[in-house]
Design an enzyme around this catalytic site. Sequence first.
Site, PDB file in Angstrom:
ATOM      1  N   GLU A 185       0.817  -1.229   0.000  1.00  0.00           N
ATOM      2  CA  GLU A 185       0.000   0.000   0.000  1.00  0.00           C
ATOM      3  C   GLU A 185       0.844   1.269   0.000  1.00  0.00           C
ATOM      4  O   GLU A 185       0.463   2.262   0.626  1.00  0.00           O
ATOM      5  CB  GLU A 185      -0.943   0.022   1.213  1.00  0.00           C
ATOM      6  CG  GLU A 185      -2.037  -0.997   1.154  1.00  0.00           C
ATOM      7  CD  GLU A 185      -3.138  -0.737   2.172  1.00  0.00           C
ATOM      8  OE1 GLU A 185      -2.888  -0.049   3.162  1.00  0.00           O
ATOM      9  OE2 GLU A 185      -4.249  -1.231   1.961  1.00  0.00           O
ATOM     10  N   GLU A 254      -6.872  -7.668  -0.330  1.00  0.00           N
ATOM     11  CA  GLU A 254      -7.404  -7.556   1.034  1.00  0.00           C
ATOM     12  C   GLU A 254      -8.880  -7.209   1.019  1.00  0.00           C
ATOM     13  O   GLU A 254      -9.249  -6.058   0.817  1.00  0.00           O
ATOM     14  CB  GLU A 254      -6.639  -6.481   1.831  1.00  0.00           C
ATOM     15  CG  GLU A 254      -5.212  -6.862   2.130  1.00  0.00           C
ATOM     16  CD  GLU A 254      -4.496  -5.848   3.025  1.00  0.00           C
ATOM     17  OE1 GLU A 254      -5.180  -5.142   3.796  1.00  0.00           O
ATOM     18  OE2 GLU A 254      -3.259  -5.763   2.921  1.00  0.00           O
TER      19      GLU A 254
HETATM   20  C1  GAL Z   1      -4.285  -2.478   5.126  1.00  0.00           C
HETATM   21  C2  GAL Z   1      -2.880  -3.052   5.273  1.00  0.00           C
HETATM   22  C3  GAL Z   1      -2.900  -4.327   6.093  1.00  0.00           C
HETATM   23  C4  GAL Z   1      -3.713  -4.126   7.343  1.00  0.00           C
HETATM   24  C5  GAL Z   1      -5.106  -3.663   6.973  1.00  0.00           C
HETATM   25  C6  GAL Z   1      -6.019  -3.429   8.136  1.00  0.00           C
HETATM   26  O1  GAL Z   1      -4.240  -1.164   4.780  1.00  0.00           O
HETATM   27  O2  GAL Z   1      -2.345  -3.315   4.010  1.00  0.00           O
HETATM   28  O3  GAL Z   1      -1.591  -4.716   6.385  1.00  0.00           O
HETATM   29  O4  GAL Z   1      -3.074  -3.201   8.135  1.00  0.00           O
HETATM   30  O5  GAL Z   1      -5.012  -2.462   6.304  1.00  0.00           O
HETATM   31  O6  GAL Z   1      -6.181  -4.566   8.872  1.00  0.00           O
END
Ligand code: GAL
Length: 839
Positions: A185, A254
């Site tokens: 990110e 994600e």
């Molecule tokens: C994203 C990040 C993850 C985790 C997630 C929230 O932005 O890439 O590593 O932090 O948010 O759980």
Amino acid sequence: MASVTCTLLLLMCCCCLYISLLAEAANNVTYDKRSLIIDGERKLLISAAIHYPRSVPAMWPGLVKAAKEGGVDVIETYVFWNGHEPSPGNYYFGGRYDLVKFVKIVQDAGMLLILRIGPFVAAEWNFGGIPVWLHYVPGTVFRTDNEPFKHYMQNFTTLIVNMMKQDKFFASQGGPIILAQVENEYGFYEGAYGEGGKTYTQWAAKMALSQNTGVPWIMCQQWDAPDPVINTCNSFYCDDFKPSYPTMPKIWTENWPGWFKTFGGRNPHRPAEDVAFSVARFFQKGGSVHNYYMYHGGTNFGRTSGGPFITTSYDYDAPIDEYGLPRFPKWGHLKELHRAIKLCEHALLNNEPTLIHLGAQLEADVYEDKLGNCAAFIANIDDKNEKTVQFRNASYTLPAWSVSILPDCKNVVFNTAKVGCQTSTIEMVPEQLQPSTSSPNKDLKAESWQIFVEKTGIWGEPDFTRNGFVDHINTTKDTTDYLWHTTSLHVDENDGSKLKLVIESKGHALHAFVNGVLQASAAGNGTVSPFNFTSPVSLKAGENEIAVLSMTVGLQNAGSFYEWVGAGLTSLKLKGLKNGTLDLSNNKWSYKIGLEGEHNSLYDAGAPNKNWNSVSEPPKNQPLTWYKAIVDAPPGDEPIALDMVHMGKGLAWLNGEQIGRYWPRKAPNDKCVKECDYRGKFNPDKCNTGCGEPSQRWYHVPRSWFKPTGNVLVIFEEKGGDPTQIRFSRRILSTLCAHVSDDHPSFAINDLQKNKVSLELKCPMDKHISSFTFASYGTPTGTCQSYVIGNCHDPDSRSVVEKLCLNKNECVVELSKENFKIELCPGITKKLSVEATCS
Ligand code: GAL
């Protein structure tokens, strides 16, 4: 598990074909605009994040198995640099950090793997995964065009890649790894680093490509990732996401099926219906790789949690709970979803979709080829109203905010808002600590508590003395949470009785003592670390010692230049003196890094016993106290947690293993929901529970850490609690419920099998269904634990389900005329509701 049956034949065929494809080692992973292509074949992949250090090796095979049973093809994990390289060049790959073992377990299960090397990972993990020591290598700035940073990042990335190559883990070598990720990110922060940011992104991509893994690289939320590195999406919804190049597939790294917790925060939940909706929408709109972050969140053992204030639990409301058990109905509902999507795989991946607007906020995407293979996803995006649509001369009713999946463009096998699978009720059943009669060490006296009380303030010699305050993190370098500061001051006889202590801190938390007595505790809130407070304080005439124990509670894990965010005291004043306010900030302060107990390794089960004192009753409400008890393992085989609701704040260990930070800090009293409305866009504050309750009361202690007897439980309590109230709690599934109606979407898409709707029940682990507290086929009403028989009721319902299910670990009950009086109450849609217990 739950719900509706697939025709046996159909299911068996897809399963065998599917397993044989995956079990074969992959060799060639490429991609085009539609999907990954593995060994020449397009793939639609369901992936599940399970972070290896957030559980223990003994849990890994079970977690991977539960993912596979849940219809998952791929396991995804970050790599946790600071766990692997605790000091420069000193590597650790044992225990929970045995990455090779974890990958092997995934491989042996016939599954694939996505390796997100990072090595910056965020992840609510201490310092975002980068070792704290790197911040102190002169001239280093993280995550920009900076030579020392790039040097160490390349070094670690290469080490991991070579390690994976050595075991032939990359798909190009016949192994399970199909994708690797560099950075994480960075696109959100690149701008803050100016030109250096842009150059760094290009460098990171090039450095990754030069590793020659033979599999594609991804960068998430990185819009300028250079071809051939694939930019991927992270969000609660990614249906609108567009890859950066038209040659690249749409990958979702994600999808957050829940959210993380902070000490003092509420407990977030994301409803299964909305998770399923987001996934179905993604595949409807051309996605082909989807990963749940997290599928099993697990535990931030020891001091691994990020922060500040991320809880030790990283449960995440994920489909597999912190303790490794499927979470119902989420796990089951998503399993059904995966099955439905997989039935569409061929049609989806080999055709262009035709988008058909069926009305306001109603969309069908139809994937059809010349051979007649056809799959359709129909979505009702209206977040309030159910809608009925006409599609291909048939009528379909869709609940609000839902997607129906039609693998043959005719029959709905799944609707994201219709949950047919079982739900369960979990209880944490407390067990008194059972003192062991045997002890692991002849010096340790079993059957009693032992204690060690820290001196308030500097123990031994100060580490240094100086005027004014230092930055906490720069001083401890995160070797411990704790930093003592002491100073002394003289107070005159007549110098005010209404004194106030005014403290300002950059974070994260502190306890203030005067003359050995705890005066006040304070901490930042949410994930905001700075705080200040005023507290009444009592001083005596003459010399007074002010001692402040400052604490970190997990280091910052994301944001631009996050490694420079400091912590600790910035100002300390005394108000109400005869001469007004006295600012002690620039006084002479003595400093001590860490606790005496830490220095003497009191948490180490085998450490010499000289520091401990046996007591018949452990002291209560006493700050700065170490407690030790030698205890038996709780009975049974259920997962175990330590119940710390009667303790203050501190650290806990079992047999030298780090359970982690505990702090039953309460969540605010407002902004929780009784019932969560799944409809409409989710955000982490939408469906909170736990208002006014400790954010975390129970702390997972893996079963594999216990011996049958002679277990050494060590607690360090900072501010005072009641150790006699500490319990191990067994996590027990007390009730299973399921209800499904005759018209529930069914996987029986073959006409002959029509209406074979069924209900499935499954007890956890090797437990068996021991009784039914409710069973009714007809028109029962109510919800789990409050079902009531309706006007229409088949009196044999209970005996039917008992015959099919009693004493079994799992069972399937068909809503068929062989089982129930389906002719009862004609013209009414009937359903079967059951409530069962497992033992
Ligand atoms: C994203 C990040 C993850 C985790 C997630 C929230 O932005 O890439 O590593 O932090 O948010 O759980």
